[in-house]
Design a protein around this motif. Structure first.
Motif: not given
Length: 336
Positions: A302-324
């Protein structure tokens, strides 16, 4: 038969920090009087591991044996036998019809103080069994940190095999041993153990001298993102710089070579600090199952998803990025 299940299921995270407790390991820990870290040993099964992957949205989990590892059986033949038994069991999970699409593993090594036994097991894993995605090592062995000269042949062997290394913390021999009379070391002291070992690896020249290995640090590197600059800046002191055989440039480059998993490390403070310290390409997903149970994993997700969705840098470590990132790292070490 080699197991190349890195991309077994389309999409989905790859969990690089998910543990296994095979029966032989549980028996060894119980025979030694329990986990010396003070943490209660959880129950485990491959079915439970797969269920945890489903909870995390992970398609693949790379199993590892947590601390105290084979060191619980000592540095003699008993430890060697336990390492081989665990590698055989882990391989059976990773190649079974039931789990091969979901489970892989990091190989188990004897206590590094048994140098010859460790060298032989590395060769077994990479030259004979040929199934592991890398190996698990620990932050210390007895009174020795990883860069101790005693372990130079081990680093040379790992580099020869271009090994991917998962560095996991283990118990610190400190006094008092526990916080508040009994609070287990993994809660606070394990991240500190990772920090100490990571700095030791850098100052010992490991990342400079062995270019064909990669090292994943557990729990977002512990306190390393916060303290690394302190290490680098204090090397401007000639007296301190003279204690080590690496330059400030080596130190800066070495810190930049680590990979970091997110196990129990997904608060905004932790992820923000990590992204301020390293490239998003070096961040990997980890759950710490089963030492982190379903409720804890749900909370950190839940913390991770809130960071991805709400922090300006969140998209840098979205699930597809971590998988890649994980797919790329595994590919670098010959697993596709």
């Amino acid at each position: 038969m080699e197991n190349n299940n890195t991309s077994a299921a389309p999409g989905g995270l790859i969990d690089v920090h998910i543990h296994a407790l095979p029966p032989a390991y549980v028996a060894a820990v119980e025979a030694a009087g329990g986990d010396p870290s003070g943490f209660p040993s959880p129950t485990w099964s491959p079915e439970a591991a797969v269920n945890s992957l489903d909870l995390s949205g992970a398609s693949l989990g790379i199993l590892s044996v947590s601390a105290p590892g084979v060191s619980i059986a000592g540095t003699g033949q008993e430890g060697r036998d336990l390492a081989r038994a665990l590698n055989t069991q882990l391989a059976s999970y990773a190649t079974s019809d039931e789990y091969s699409s979901r489970l892989a593993f990091f190989g188990v090594l004897p206590d590094w103080q048994d140098v010859d036994g460790t060298l032989d097991e590395i060769d077994f894993l990479f030259s004979r069994q040929k199934l592991c995605k890398g190996v698990t090592i620990f932050t210390s062995y007895g009174s020795h940190l990883p860069s101790n000269l005693l372990f130079k042949p081990i680093w040379e062997k790992l580099n020869h095999h271009r090994a991917l290394i998962f560095l996991h913390p283990t118990t610190l021999d400190i006094t008092p041993r526990f916080i508040s009379g009994g609070f287990p070391q993994p809660v606070i002291d394990y991240p500190i153990a990772t920090t100490r070992a990571a700095v030791d690896i850098i100052l010992g020249g490991i990342m400079r001298d062995y270019a064909d290995i990669d090292i994943i640090l557990s729990h977002a590197g512990g306190a390393l993102p916060y303290l690394a600059n302190r290490v680098e800046c204090l090397l401007l002191n000639p007296a301190l710089a003279g204690m080590v055989g690496v330059s400030r440039e080596d130190v800066r480059a070495g810190f930049g070579k680590f990979y970091f998993d997110t196990a129990l490390s997904t608060s905004a403070a932790q992820l923000g600090s990590l992204l301020s310290f390293t490239s998003s390409e070096r961040v990997l997903f980890g759950s710490d199952f089963p030492y982190a149970g379903r409720e804890a994993i749900a909370a950190v997700l839940g913390q991770y998803r809130r960071f991805v969705e709400g922090d300006g840098r969140g998209g840098e470590i979205g699930p597809e990025v971590l998988r890649g990132n994980a797919v790329g790292l595994l590919g670098r070490h010959g697993h596709r």
